[in-house]
Design a protein around this motif. Structure first.
Motif, mmCIF file in Angstrom:
data_model
loop_
_atom_site.group_PDB
_atom_site.id
_atom_site.type_symbol
_atom_site.label_atom_id
_atom_site.label_comp_id
_atom_site.label_asym_id
_atom_site.label_seq_id
_atom_site.Cartn_x
_atom_site.Cartn_y
_atom_site.Cartn_z
ATOM 1 N N GLU A 217 24.492 76.421 42.484
ATOM 2 C CA GLU A 217 23.195 77.102 43.263
ATOM 3 C C GLU A 217 22.275 78.402 42.059
ATOM 4 O O GLU A 217 21.384 78.645 42.785
ATOM 5 C CB GLU A 217 24.537 78.733 43.650
ATOM 6 C CG GLU A 217 25.350 79.439 42.493
ATOM 7 C CD GLU A 217 26.020 80.700 42.949
ATOM 8 O OE1 GLU A 217 26.396 80.557 43.835
ATOM 9 O OE2 GLU A 217 26.736 81.284 42.528
ATOM 10 N N THR A 218 22.698 77.939 41.289
ATOM 11 C CA THR A 218 21.474 78.367 40.014
ATOM 12 C C THR A 218 20.005 77.512 39.667
ATOM 13 O O THR A 218 19.328 77.681 40.194
ATOM 14 C CB THR A 218 22.211 78.347 38.440
ATOM 15 O OG1 THR A 218 23.452 79.426 38.707
ATOM 16 C CG2 THR A 218 21.426 78.774 37.852
ATOM 17 N N VAL A 219 20.765 76.060 39.972
ATOM 18 C CA VAL A 219 19.632 74.745 40.056
ATOM 19 C C VAL A 219 19.263 75.423 41.671
ATOM 20 O O VAL A 219 17.414 74.934 41.536
ATOM 21 C CB VAL A 219 20.070 73.496 39.807
ATOM 22 C CG1 VAL A 219 18.893 72.910 40.129
ATOM 23 C CG2 VAL A 219 20.668 73.414 38.411
ATOM 24 N N LEU A 220 19.739 75.240 42.580
ATOM 25 C CA LEU A 220 18.717 75.362 43.633
ATOM 26 C C LEU A 220 18.045 76.536 43.760
ATOM 27 O O LEU A 220 16.991 76.778 44.455
ATOM 28 C CB LEU A 220 20.101 75.336 44.803
ATOM 29 C CG LEU A 220 20.911 74.360 45.130
ATOM 30 C CD1 LEU A 220 21.820 73.622 46.237
ATOM 31 C CD2 LEU A 220 19.905 73.034 45.779
ATOM 32 N N LEU A 221 18.550 77.119 42.998
ATOM 33 C CA LEU A 221 17.949 78.806 43.181
ATOM 34 C C LEU A 221 16.218 78.809 42.532
ATOM 35 O O LEU A 221 15.077 79.167 43.096
ATOM 36 C CB LEU A 221 18.421 79.976 42.701
ATOM 37 C CG LEU A 221 17.838 81.473 42.556
ATOM 38 C CD1 LEU A 221 17.251 81.786 43.909
ATOM 39 C CD2 LEU A 221 18.976 82.818 41.908
ATOM 40 N N GLY A 222 16.709 78.881 41.030
ATOM 41 C CA GLY A 222 15.419 77.791 40.376
ATOM 42 C C GLY A 222 14.390 77.453 41.519
ATOM 43 O O GLY A 222 12.965 77.632 41.440
ATOM 44 N N GLY A 223 14.988 75.516 41.920
ATOM 45 C CA GLY A 223 14.130 75.014 42.875
ATOM 46 C C GLY A 223 13.955 75.554 43.782
ATOM 47 O O GLY A 223 12.213 75.250 44.262
ATOM 48 N N LEU A 224 13.943 76.482 45.056
ATOM 49 C CA LEU A 224 13.658 77.072 46.114
ATOM 50 C C LEU A 224 12.539 77.919 45.801
ATOM 51 O O LEU A 224 10.965 77.805 45.907
ATOM 52 C CB LEU A 224 14.565 77.098 46.813
ATOM 53 C CG LEU A 224 14.371 78.804 47.673
ATOM 54 C CD1 LEU A 224 13.839 78.197 48.902
ATOM 55 C CD2 LEU A 224 15.525 79.444 48.482
ATOM 56 N N ALA A 225 12.290 78.633 44.273
ATOM 57 C CA ALA A 225 11.433 79.375 43.657
ATOM 58 C C ALA A 225 10.630 78.568 43.284
ATOM 59 O O ALA A 225 9.451 79.160 43.639
ATOM 60 C CB ALA A 225 11.839 80.295 42.719
ATOM 61 N N ALA A 226 10.297 77.721 42.755
ATOM 62 C CA ALA A 226 9.415 76.726 42.124
ATOM 63 C C ALA A 226 8.399 76.237 43.618
ATOM 64 O O ALA A 226 7.425 75.639 43.800
ATOM 65 C CB ALA A 226 10.277 75.533 41.501
ATOM 66 N N ILE A 227 9.400 75.664 44.502
ATOM 67 C CA ILE A 227 8.513 75.603 46.043
ATOM 68 C C ILE A 227 7.936 75.813 46.485
ATOM 69 O O ILE A 227 6.854 75.761 47.195
ATOM 70 C CB ILE A 227 10.006 74.698 46.875
ATOM 71 C CG1 ILE A 227 10.578 73.586 46.097
ATOM 72 C CG2 ILE A 227 9.287 74.233 48.027
ATOM 73 C CD1 ILE A 227 11.965 72.997 47.253
#
Length: 241
Positions: A217-227
């Motif tokens: 969930e932490t990695v996905l949160l960062g990925g969503l913000a980056a996208i």
């Protein structure tokens, strides 16, 4: 059994367990916001120099802002506790019988009866400090945090800078890495994912969730913000240019 070295001296690895929450959330915020800046700048094709400048500016400004907010939050919490504690001291001095009755009611609700109840009450009211601490915990449900405002702010700022600088590493060493801007961004993505994964694993020590879930969930949160940042940057570049 001898306590494991991993958890000795109130530490987990090299972290003081009392401040893991500040380190984790400062680190997550630092990595996510800086990576979002990098992704936005990359989406707008602003170049390596601009990425580094914006990233460093974000690290210093947002990191300081977050640490100041953490400082005042912790200080306010301690101030509220001390204010209520002084009220309890005043009530013990000026409304003694009422406070004794409240202690009796608290422990009667816990199942104490008769002579045992009276003994418990006498022991507690015999020591003013114990009496006040009991009222704070049992009546007001307030416990004083041992964390200081300066330390919470310091740990937050340190973790924000430390973890938040990871997305910029490939750009810092662009001169020693072969590849174009897009490849540098890919390196940044990989490094950031690793950093968020590590912080996500530490987060599970605070939330007590499954470690794999915490990392994902932490990695996905960062990925969503980056996208989101990447496409916003790309859209703005097309609109302006």
């Amino acid at each position: 059994m001898q306590e494991s070295k991993l958890h000795s001296n109130n530490k987990v690895l090299f972290f003081n367990k009392d401040y893991i929450a500040e380190f984790v959330y400062g680190g997550i915020d630092g990595a996510v916001t800086t990576f979002a800046v990098v992704a936005g700048a990359e989406g707008a094709s602003l170049g390596i120099t601009v990425v580094v400048i914006l990233g460093i500016a974000n690290l210093i400004a947002d990191g300081f802002s977050m640490s100041v907010g953490n400082y005042f939050s912790t200080k306010a919490e301690r101030d509220v506790y001390e204010k209520h504690k002084q009220v309890e001291y005043w009530e013990i001095e000026n409304l003694r019988e009422k406070e004794i009755a409240e202690i009796r009611e608290i422990y009667a609700a816990k199942g104490f009866k008769g002579e045992l109840l009276e003994q418990v009450v006498e022991v507690i009211i015999a020591d003013k400090e114990v009496w006040v601490d009991t009222m704070m915990k049992e009546e007001l449900e307030m416990v004083k945090s041992e964390k200081t405002p300066f330390k919470t702010a310091g740990v937050t700022f340190f973790s924000f800078l430390l973890v938040g600088s990871v997305p910029l590493l490939s750009y810092f060493f662009a001169g020693t890495i072969q590849g174009n801007d897009q490849q540098l961004f890919i390196y940044s993505c990989l490094l950031t994912a690793m950093a968020l994964g590590l912080v996500g694993s530490l987060k599970t020590l605070v939330t007590e969730k499954n470690m794999l879930i915490g990392i994902l969930e932490t990695v996905l949160l960062g990925g969503l913000a980056a996208i989101l940042a990447y496409f916003v940057g790309d859209i703005l570049e097309n609109m302006v240019m």
